[in-house]
Design an enzyme around this catalytic site. Structure first.
Site, short mmCIF file in Angstrom:
data_model
loop_
_atom_site.label_atom_id
_atom_site.label_comp_id
_atom_site.label_asym_id
_atom_site.label_seq_id
_atom_site.Cartn_x
_atom_site.Cartn_y
_atom_site.Cartn_z
N HIS A 12 10.63 -20.83 8.88
CA HIS A 12 11.67 -19.45 8.37
C HIS A 12 12.81 -19.50 8.71
O HIS A 12 13.62 -19.50 9.41
CB HIS A 12 10.63 -18.43 8.91
CG HIS A 12 9.43 -18.05 8.93
ND1 HIS A 12 9.22 -16.75 8.13
CD2 HIS A 12 8.79 -18.19 9.66
CE1 HIS A 12 8.11 -17.13 7.64
NE2 HIS A 12 7.18 -17.25 8.15
N GLU A 64 14.68 -17.40 6.64
CA GLU A 64 15.76 -16.65 6.54
C GLU A 64 15.66 -16.34 8.26
O GLU A 64 16.68 -14.94 7.64
CB GLU A 64 14.67 -15.95 5.32
CG GLU A 64 13.22 -15.48 5.97
CD GLU A 64 11.83 -15.79 6.17
OE1 GLU A 64 12.76 -17.50 6.13
OE2 GLU A 64 11.05 -15.97 6.20
N CYS A 78 5.89 -20.39 4.08
CA CYS A 78 4.99 -20.07 5.39
C CYS A 78 3.91 -20.18 4.05
O CYS A 78 3.67 -20.91 3.46
CB CYS A 78 5.30 -19.24 6.09
SG CYS A 78 4.54 -19.12 7.71
#
Lengths: 246, 78
Positions: free
Chosen positions: A203, A205, A86
């Site tokens: 994302h 994660e 990002c």
């Protein structure tokens, strides 16, 4: 395996990256502050998401001149694995480690929702544990995720198999509704020429535990771990299984 | 500075549609950019221009997506 997670003023996904790395006993994540000059002897670098410097001027435009970035750039140029997520992707485009730029979303709206991406290449330290063509569920949260590059650059990215992820519909195609932000060629993530630097807007994660709704992001970490252990060939393992805990 | 010609400018497009719906259909193309005013200490306007051009190249503008123009608009007395 020491992994640096860099924090800039305004980064807010640094802890998510850190905690995702902690799921794997092999990784020792370490924070690095933007003012640190030395990366130290780490094996990989995460540039996390957020709003570094408030996105002032342009997202990532100021963060790229942080003292730590000299070290990170040298590490990347020497072949070290670097992943920008990002805001991290925006930063990598601003400092030239990746081509192109991230523009304001075509809709002009901040998009915060689930997306589907397709793995376009297994040939990278971050995707070798995925199977090419798999459709993964990630989340995006960005206002400036519209990937743009000129025609020659896009042709080069396609021709050199450097598109890592593409936005798709849940069925895996590029039909209506697949592209959340207007990105050229539905590009969600790209690699540099040497394939050691990955930038992606979604994302991974945030997709590492069943409780979060998707574990499809684990493959990024499985891949990195395998890469740092010496694996070079793609290995489509059970990339989305939870990592064994100690 | 403003988005390069040929680049899709979503803000510009939205603005143009808004103008159209207000009856200003003659506004064909709109690009939305920004103006930065810099007070620069320099020996003269040429030197100031040169330094600001360098600033644009290094930080202020993204050459992939933006066109920029530098102009000296006046002097600030000490």
């Amino acid at each position: 395996m020491r992994v640096a997670v860099v924090t800039f003023p305004g980064s807010n996904c640094d802890y998510d990256c850190y905690k995702a790395l902690q799921l794997f006993p092999e990784f020792s994540p370490e924070f690095r502050w933007h003012r640190d000059r030395e990366l130290g002897g780490v094996d990989a670098v995460f540039l996390p998401g957020g709003f570094s410097y408030g996105d002032y001027l342009r997202p990532g435009a100021i963060a790229r001149f942080s003292p730590i970035m000299e070290s990170v750039t040298a590490f990347a140029r020497a072949g070290g694995p670097v992943i920008g997520i990002c805001n991290g992707f925006q930063l990598l485009c601003e400092n030239g480690l990746l081509p192109g730029a991230l523009l304001r979303n075509e809709s002009l709206r901040f998009r915060s929702h689930e997306v589907h991406v397709r793995v376009e290449t297994e040939r990278s330290p971050f995707t070798l544990a995925y199977e090419k063509g798999s459709v993964l569920r990630f989340h995006i949260a960005h206002g400036d995720g519209n990937y743009h590059a000129d025609r020659e650059t896009l042709a080069m990215l396609e021709g050199e198999d450097r598109i890592a992820f593409r936005y798709v519909t849940p069925s895996g195609d590029l039909g209506p509704g697949s592209n959340p932000n207007g990105s050229a060629h539905n590009i969600a993530g790209i690699l540099n020429t040497e394939r050691n630097v990955l930038g992606m807007m979604p994302h991974p994660e945030r997709s590492v535990e069943a409780l979060l709704g998707s574990t499809d992001g684990l493959g990024i970490f499985h891949s990195l771990r395998a890469h740092l252990s010496g694996a070079t060939a793609p290995l489509a393992t059970t990339a989305t299984e939870a990592a064994p805990r100690d | 500075m403003k988005p390069r010609r040929g680049l899709l400018d979503p803000q510009g497009k939205a603005t143009q549609h808004a103008l159209e719906s207000l009856g200003f259909g003659e506004a064909r193309e709109v690009r939305v950019g920004k103006v930065m005013d810099l007070e620069v200490e320099a020996a003269g306007p040429d030197q100031a221009s040169e330094r600001v051009e360098e600033m644009c190249r290094k930080l202020l503008a993204n050459p992939v997506t933006e066109d920029y123009e530098v102009s000296v608009v006046g002097e600030v007395s000490e």
